[in-house]
Design an enzyme around this catalytic site. Structure first.
Site, PDB file in Angstrom:
ATOM      1  N   PRO A  10       0.785  -1.218   0.000  1.00  0.00           N
ATOM      2  CA  PRO A  10       0.000   0.000   0.000  1.00  0.00           C
ATOM      3  C   PRO A  10       0.827   1.284   0.000  1.00  0.00           C
ATOM      4  CG  PRO A  10      -0.154  -1.094   2.121  1.00  0.00           C
ATOM      5  CD  PRO A  10       0.543  -2.035   1.195  1.00  0.00           C
ATOM      6  N   ASN A  11       0.339   2.215  -0.780  1.00  0.00           N
ATOM      7  CA  ASN A  11       0.848   3.581  -0.892  1.00  0.00           C
ATOM      8  C   ASN A  11       2.173   3.693  -1.644  1.00  0.00           C
ATOM      9  OD1 ASN A  11      -1.369   4.738   0.588  1.00  0.00           O
ATOM     10  ND2 ASN A  11      -0.443   3.818   2.398  1.00  0.00           N
ATOM     11  N   ARG A  18       5.034  10.998  -2.555  1.00  0.00           N
ATOM     12  CA  ARG A  18       4.742  10.847  -1.126  1.00  0.00           C
ATOM     13  C   ARG A  18       6.010  11.046  -0.289  1.00  0.00           C
ATOM     14  NH1 ARG A  18       4.221   5.040   1.752  1.00  0.00           N
ATOM     15  NH2 ARG A  18       3.753   5.772   3.830  1.00  0.00           N
ATOM     16  N   TYR A  23      11.140   8.912   1.155  1.00  0.00           N
ATOM     17  CA  TYR A  23      11.093   7.958   0.059  1.00  0.00           C
ATOM     18  C   TYR A  23      11.779   8.426  -1.223  1.00  0.00           C
ATOM     19  CZ  TYR A  23       7.695   5.786   3.128  1.00  0.00           C
ATOM     20  OH  TYR A  23       7.096   5.211   4.207  1.00  0.00           O
ATOM     21  N   ASN A  72       8.026  -5.601  -0.645  1.00  0.00           N
ATOM     22  CA  ASN A  72       7.874  -4.476   0.271  1.00  0.00           C
ATOM     23  C   ASN A  72       6.391  -4.410   0.587  1.00  0.00           C
ATOM     24  OD1 ASN A  72       7.662  -2.085   1.655  1.00  0.00           O
ATOM     25  ND2 ASN A  72       9.028  -0.942   0.294  1.00  0.00           N
ATOM     26  N   ALA A  75       3.030  -0.928   4.985  1.00  0.00           N
ATOM     27  CA  ALA A  75       2.378  -0.956   6.296  1.00  0.00           C
ATOM     28  C   ALA A  75       1.864  -2.346   6.669  1.00  0.00           C
ATOM     29  CB  ALA A  75       1.242   0.061   6.341  1.00  0.00           C
ATOM     30  N   GLU A  96      12.490  -9.551   2.083  1.00  0.00           N
ATOM     31  CA  GLU A  96      11.716  -8.410   2.576  1.00  0.00           C
ATOM     32  C   GLU A  96      12.552  -7.150   2.376  1.00  0.00           C
ATOM     33  OE1 GLU A  96      10.030  -6.656   6.821  1.00  0.00           O
ATOM     34  OE2 GLU A  96      10.735  -8.727   6.736  1.00  0.00           O
ATOM     35  N   HIS A  98      12.576  -2.726   2.546  1.00  0.00           N
ATOM     36  CA  HIS A  98      11.981  -1.454   2.947  1.00  0.00           C
ATOM     37  C   HIS A  98      12.894  -0.333   2.494  1.00  0.00           C
ATOM     38  CE1 HIS A  98       8.867  -3.402   5.241  1.00  0.00           C
ATOM     39  NE2 HIS A  98       9.806  -4.202   5.713  1.00  0.00           N
ATOM     40  N   ARG A 105      12.006   4.624  12.781  1.00  0.00           N
ATOM     41  CA  ARG A 105      10.689   5.256  12.670  1.00  0.00           C
ATOM     42  C   ARG A 105       9.820   4.878  13.867  1.00  0.00           C
ATOM     43  NH1 ARG A 105       8.505   4.514   6.764  1.00  0.00           N
ATOM     44  NH2 ARG A 105       7.114   6.145   7.505  1.00  0.00           N
TER      45      ARG A 105
END
Length: 138
Positions: A10-11, A18, A23, A72, A75, A96, A98, A105
Site C-alpha cells: 500500500p501507498n 509521497r 522515500y 515491500n 504498512a 523483505e 523497505h 521510525r
C-alpha cells in the site's frame, strides 16, 4: 535467466510524490526502468496493490514458479499475519525490502510479520534496497 518479481504494498504507488524526504523523488516506474536496464540477465516483473488480499493472491500465483520475490509489504509488514502465512506457504524465497530504516521510525514499525519467513531483510538504503535484493538472487 532468473525470474524475479517485485511486489509492493500500500501507498508505494505514490513513490516520487509521497514524503520525498523519506522515500525520495524518483517514481518507482522510473527506478524500475533503470534496474531492468542494469540487469538484462534478469526477467523482472512488477506488481503493486493497496489491497492485502491481492498481495496474498500474487504471492500464491508466483510462489511455486519464480526464482525469487522481492516484497515491500509496506504498512502490511507490521499488521498482516495473512501475508506472513502466505510466504510461509510458498516455495519461492522472499526477500523483505523497505526503503526507509523502519527501526528509525515509529515503534509499531519495528514489528514484522514478514521477517520470520523471509530469506533475508534489506532496509534503509532507499530504492537501492530493491537492487540489493536482486543481487542476493544472482
Amino acid at each position: 535467466m532468473k525470474k524475479l518479481i517485485i511486489i509492493n504494498g500500500p501507498n508505494l504507488n505514490l513513490l516520487g510524490k509521497r514524503e520525498p524526504n523519506i522515500y525520495g523523488s524518483l517514481s518507482f516506474t522510473e527506478f524500475l526502468d533503470e534496474v531492468k536496464e542494469k540487469y538484462p540477465e534478469v526477467h523482472l516483473e512488477y506488481f503493486q496493490s493497496n489491497i492485502e488480499g491481492e498481495l496474498i493472491d500474487k504471492l500464491h500465483d508466483v510462489g511455486f514458479s519464480y526464482d525469487g520475490v522481492i516484497l515491500n509489504a509496506a504498512a502490511y509488514t507490521h499488521t498482516s499475519v495473512g501475508i506472513g502465512d502466505a510466504i510461509k506457504g510458498i516455495e519461492t524465497p522472499v526477500v523483505e525490502v523497505h526503503i526507509s530504516n523502519t527501526f528509525a521510525r515509529e515503534e509499531f514499525r519495528h514489528q514484522s510479520f514478514i521477517s520470520p519467513n523471509a530469506k533475508g531483510v534489506i532496509l534503509g538504503f532507499g530504492l537501492q534496497s530493491y537492487e540489493l535484493a536482486i543481487q542476493s538472487f544472482l
